[in-house]
Design a protein around this motif. Structure first.
Motif, PDB file in Angstrom:
ATOM      1  N   LYS A 167     -10.937 -69.314 -17.887  1.00 11.14           N
ATOM      2  CA  LYS A 167     -12.182 -69.764 -17.282  1.00 11.14           C
ATOM      3  C   LYS A 167     -13.001 -70.525 -18.313  1.00 11.14           C
ATOM      4  N   PRO A 168     -13.903 -71.407 -17.877  1.00 10.02           N
ATOM      5  CA  PRO A 168     -14.705 -72.198 -18.820  1.00 10.02           C
ATOM      6  C   PRO A 168     -15.402 -71.322 -19.859  1.00 10.02           C
ATOM      7  N   GLY A 169     -15.405 -71.791 -21.107  1.00 13.49           N
ATOM      8  CA  GLY A 169     -16.010 -71.040 -22.192  1.00 13.49           C
ATOM      9  C   GLY A 169     -15.027 -70.185 -22.962  1.00 13.49           C
ATOM     10  N   ALA A 170     -13.741 -70.224 -22.594  1.00 19.17           N
ATOM     11  CA  ALA A 170     -12.732 -69.409 -23.273  1.00 19.17           C
ATOM     12  C   ALA A 170     -12.305 -70.063 -24.578  1.00 19.17           C
ATOM     13  N   VAL A 171     -12.144 -69.233 -25.623  1.00 18.09           N
ATOM     14  CA  VAL A 171     -11.569 -69.657 -26.906  1.00 18.09           C
ATOM     15  C   VAL A 171     -10.534 -68.604 -27.265  1.00 18.09           C
ATOM     16  N   CYS A 172      -9.282 -68.899 -27.014  1.00 13.95           N
ATOM     17  CA  CYS A 172      -8.224 -67.900 -27.146  1.00 13.95           C
ATOM     18  C   CYS A 172      -6.996 -68.504 -27.829  1.00 13.95           C
ATOM     19  N   GLN A 173      -6.122 -67.613 -28.234  1.00 13.44           N
ATOM     20  CA  GLN A 173      -4.786 -67.975 -28.692  1.00 13.44           C
ATOM     21  C   GLN A 173      -4.820 -68.938 -29.877  1.00 13.44           C
ATOM     22  N   ASP A 174      -4.250 -70.141 -29.771  1.00 16.57           N
ATOM     23  CA  ASP A 174      -3.866 -70.963 -30.933  1.00 16.57           C
ATOM     24  C   ASP A 174      -4.749 -72.179 -31.180  1.00 16.57           C
ATOM     25  N   LEU A 219     -29.299 -72.500 -31.062  1.00 18.42           N
ATOM     26  CA  LEU A 219     -28.045 -71.749 -31.027  1.00 18.42           C
ATOM     27  C   LEU A 219     -26.998 -72.499 -31.841  1.00 18.42           C
ATOM     28  N   HIS A 220     -26.393 -71.793 -32.785  1.00 14.59           N
ATOM     29  CA  HIS A 220     -25.315 -72.399 -33.577  1.00 14.59           C
ATOM     30  C   HIS A 220     -24.225 -71.356 -33.757  1.00 14.59           C
ATOM     31  N   ILE A 221     -22.973 -71.726 -33.445  1.00 15.34           N
ATOM     32  CA  ILE A 221     -21.844 -70.804 -33.549  1.00 15.34           C
ATOM     33  C   ILE A 221     -20.761 -71.433 -34.413  1.00 15.34           C
ATOM     34  N   ASN A 222     -20.462 -70.790 -35.533  1.00 14.02           N
ATOM     35  CA  ASN A 222     -19.371 -71.200 -36.410  1.00 14.02           C
ATOM     36  C   ASN A 222     -18.200 -70.251 -36.255  1.00 14.02           C
ATOM     37  N   ALA A 223     -16.988 -70.757 -36.492  1.00 15.46           N
ATOM     38  CA  ALA A 223     -15.780 -69.937 -36.415  1.00 15.46           C
ATOM     39  C   ALA A 223     -14.977 -70.059 -37.707  1.00 15.46           C
ATOM     40  N   HIS A 224     -14.465 -68.922 -38.180  1.00 17.60           N
ATOM     41  CA  HIS A 224     -13.578 -68.899 -39.347  1.00 17.60           C
ATOM     42  C   HIS A 224     -12.136 -68.852 -38.850  1.00 17.60           C
ATOM     43  N   PHE A 225     -11.323 -69.816 -39.328  1.00 13.85           N
ATOM     44  CA  PHE A 225      -9.930 -69.915 -38.892  1.00 13.85           C
ATOM     45  C   PHE A 225      -9.001 -69.275 -39.925  1.00 13.85           C
ATOM     46  N   ILE A 226      -8.047 -68.476 -39.432  1.00 12.96           N
ATOM     47  CA  ILE A 226      -6.951 -67.987 -40.257  1.00 12.96           C
ATOM     48  C   ILE A 226      -5.675 -68.619 -39.728  1.00 12.96           C
ATOM     49  N   GLY A 227      -4.585 -68.540 -40.499  1.00 11.03           N
ATOM     50  CA  GLY A 227      -3.367 -69.157 -39.991  1.00 11.03           C
ATOM     51  C   GLY A 227      -2.202 -69.104 -40.951  1.00 11.03           C
ATOM     52  N   ARG A 228      -1.135 -69.774 -40.551  1.00  6.55           N
ATOM     53  CA  ARG A 228       0.086 -69.874 -41.343  1.00  6.55           C
ATOM     54  C   ARG A 228       0.560 -71.320 -41.330  1.00  6.55           C
ATOM     55  N   ASN A 240       3.348 -74.064 -41.121  1.00  8.69           N
ATOM     56  CA  ASN A 240       4.708 -74.295 -40.644  1.00  8.69           C
ATOM     57  C   ASN A 240       5.243 -75.512 -41.384  1.00  8.69           C
ATOM     58  N   GLU A 241       6.273 -75.315 -42.194  1.00  8.63           N
ATOM     59  CA  GLU A 241       6.791 -76.394 -43.035  1.00  8.63           C
ATOM     60  C   GLU A 241       7.368 -77.535 -42.225  1.00  8.63           C
ATOM     61  N   ASN A 242       7.696 -77.287 -40.957  1.00 11.12           N
ATOM     62  CA  ASN A 242       8.287 -78.329 -40.118  1.00 11.12           C
ATOM     63  C   ASN A 242       7.232 -79.111 -39.333  1.00 11.12           C
ATOM     64  N   MET A 243       5.956 -78.788 -39.565  1.00 11.84           N
ATOM     65  CA  MET A 243       4.878 -79.452 -38.841  1.00 11.84           C
ATOM     66  C   MET A 243       3.841 -79.974 -39.826  1.00 11.84           C
ATOM     67  N   LYS A 244       2.985 -80.865 -39.363  1.00  8.04           N
ATOM     68  CA  LYS A 244       1.936 -81.430 -40.207  1.00  8.04           C
ATOM     69  C   LYS A 244       0.640 -80.631 -40.132  1.00  8.04           C
ATOM     70  N   ARG A 245       0.655 -79.508 -39.440  1.00  3.64           N
ATOM     71  CA  ARG A 245      -0.558 -78.714 -39.281  1.00  3.64           C
ATOM     72  C   ARG A 245      -0.257 -77.234 -39.457  1.00  3.64           C
ATOM     73  N   ASP A 246      -1.335 -76.457 -39.543  1.00  6.15           N
ATOM     74  CA  ASP A 246      -1.226 -75.001 -39.603  1.00  6.15           C
ATOM     75  C   ASP A 246      -1.207 -74.426 -38.191  1.00  6.15           C
ATOM     76  N   PHE A 247      -0.557 -73.278 -38.049  1.00  5.53           N
ATOM     77  CA  PHE A 247      -0.818 -72.436 -36.887  1.00  5.53           C
ATOM     78  C   PHE A 247      -2.131 -71.726 -37.182  1.00  5.53           C
ATOM     79  N   THR A 248      -3.095 -71.775 -36.297  1.00 11.50           N
ATOM     80  CA  THR A 248      -4.402 -71.188 -36.593  1.00 11.50           C
ATOM     81  C   THR A 248      -4.909 -70.317 -35.452  1.00 11.50           C
ATOM     82  N   TRP A 249      -5.784 -69.371 -35.838  1.00 11.57           N
ATOM     83  CA  TRP A 249      -6.473 -68.517 -34.879  1.00 11.57           C
ATOM     84  C   TRP A 249      -7.897 -68.287 -35.371  1.00 11.57           C
ATOM     85  N   VAL A 250      -8.831 -68.072 -34.456  1.00 15.21           N
ATOM     86  CA  VAL A 250     -10.211 -67.761 -34.826  1.00 15.21           C
ATOM     87  C   VAL A 250     -10.284 -66.280 -35.179  1.00 15.21           C
ATOM     88  N   GLN A 251     -10.592 -65.982 -36.443  1.00 16.23           N
ATOM     89  CA  GLN A 251     -10.669 -64.586 -36.867  1.00 16.23           C
ATOM     90  C   GLN A 251     -12.060 -64.002 -36.676  1.00 16.23           C
TER      91      GLN A 251
END
Length: 330
Positions: free
Chosen positions: A76-83, A112-121, A123-134
């Motif tokens: 539903k609108p406003g969701a921040v989930c998964q990857d 109102l201001h909302i910041n998110a801290h990202f964690i992740g791993r 992937n050597e086969n990709m140009k980006r990290d796998f990330t999640w909002v911690q």
């Protein structure tokens, strides 16, 4: 009279059987697995009625109290989930990958201001990290609110991994459904006994958060490469905003502007929102992304100096003391 008593007993038995059928096996009720219930008392026709989660999200759903129907938390609108997968205020689904160990502003408005801290791993086969909002930090009026997931290796849903604070002071809640802490229009309420909470600031916003792990099955399917030393616990978040202006910005916030036109390729299999540098902040606690709008109640944010004293839940104090409810002073 005896006939009436029999009819009453039969009715009670039928109700109990219906509730039992709606509850998942293995005493999952109370942990939020497989069922959901409306917890807003003003919806009298639906309040406390038990619903089985849809097949598409058998262990992670909520009840839309107005329609009294179970819906997937992340659909539903406003969701921040998964990857992280986001659904904007315009209803369009997109992904924002950011970068691991960095911070990005999700929403920035005048009060109102909302910041998110990202964690992740990586992937050597990709140009980006796998990330999640911690974790997230929310600034409003002259206050700051912190909500995060504590690092853990092995996941056990009966062990609470939520980390909460308000104005730099840790919030501790009893591990029971409905446990509540409130002060000055701010409330924290447990939806279930552990890892599932509703945070609300009267007249401003309402957030649902459920801490979940990356499972071995998730890792296998998506090639995340998760190891046994860290299951990358993170909160799946749902935002409802009550007083945004037409100038709101941020990765998610901009999608609530009345004149917003989405930049993502809607036809793509994974529509990605770019602009990482545009939304990056110098720290989790600073409203200084290039699209920032936040000024707070009195024209400035007095709490920046306070919130910098709050350690992320995955960090340890130099004194050697760490764990739930610990605040490290720098």
């Amino acid at each position: 009279m005896a006939k009436i008593l029999v009819q009453i007993l039969v009715s009670i038995l039928l109700v109990l059987m219906a509730v039992e059928a709606a509850s998942p096996p293995g005493n999952a009720k109370g942990r939020g697995n497989g069922y959901a219930a409306c917890k807003i008392k003003k919806y009298k026709h639906c309040y406390n009625s038990v619903h089985v989660c849809p097949k598409s999200c058998p262990y992670d759903c909520t009840v839309e109290c107005a329609s009294c129907k179970p819906i997937c938390t992340c659909d539903k609108p406003g969701a921040v989930c998964q990857d992280p997968r986001l659904i904007g205020g315009d209803g369009i689904t997109f992904y924002f990958h950011g970068k691991k160990d960095n911070n990005f502003c999700l929403v920035s408005d005048n009060n109102l201001h909302i910041n998110a801290h990202f964690i992740g791993r990586r992937n050597e086969n990709m140009k980006r990290d796998f990330t999640w909002v911690q974790s997230i930090v929310i600034l409003f009026d002259n206050h700051q609110l912190f909500l995060g997931a504590q690092k853990t290796s092995t996941w056990d849903d009966s062990v609470d991994r939520l980390a909460l604070s308000f104005d730099g002071e840790p919030i501790t809640l009893n591990e029971s459904e409905g446990a509540k802490w409130e002060s000055s229009g701010v409330s924290f309420v447990r939806e279930t006994s552990t890892n599932n909470i509703i945070v609300e600031v009267e007249g401003n916003f309402r957030i649902t958060a459920k801490v979940v792990p990356i499972t071995e099955e998730d890792s296998r399917i998506h090639n995340y490469g998760i190891t046994k030393d860290d299951c990358f616990a993170h909160p799946d978040l749902g935002f409802k905003f009550l007083s945004l202006s037409n100038e709101v910005n941020g990765v998610l916030g901009q999608t609530y502007r009345p004149n917003y036109v989405s930049r993502v390729n809607i036809g793509a299999k994974m529509p990605i929102m770019g602009g990482g540098k545009e939304y990056e902040t110098s720290s989790l606690f600073s409203p200084d992304c290039s699209v920032a709008r936040f000024i707070g109640n009195n024209g400035l944010n007095k709490n920046i100096g306070i919130v910098e004293n709050l350690a992320l839940p995955s960090l340890s104090c130099t004194s050697g003391i760490d764990g739930e409810g610990v605040v490290c002073k720098r």
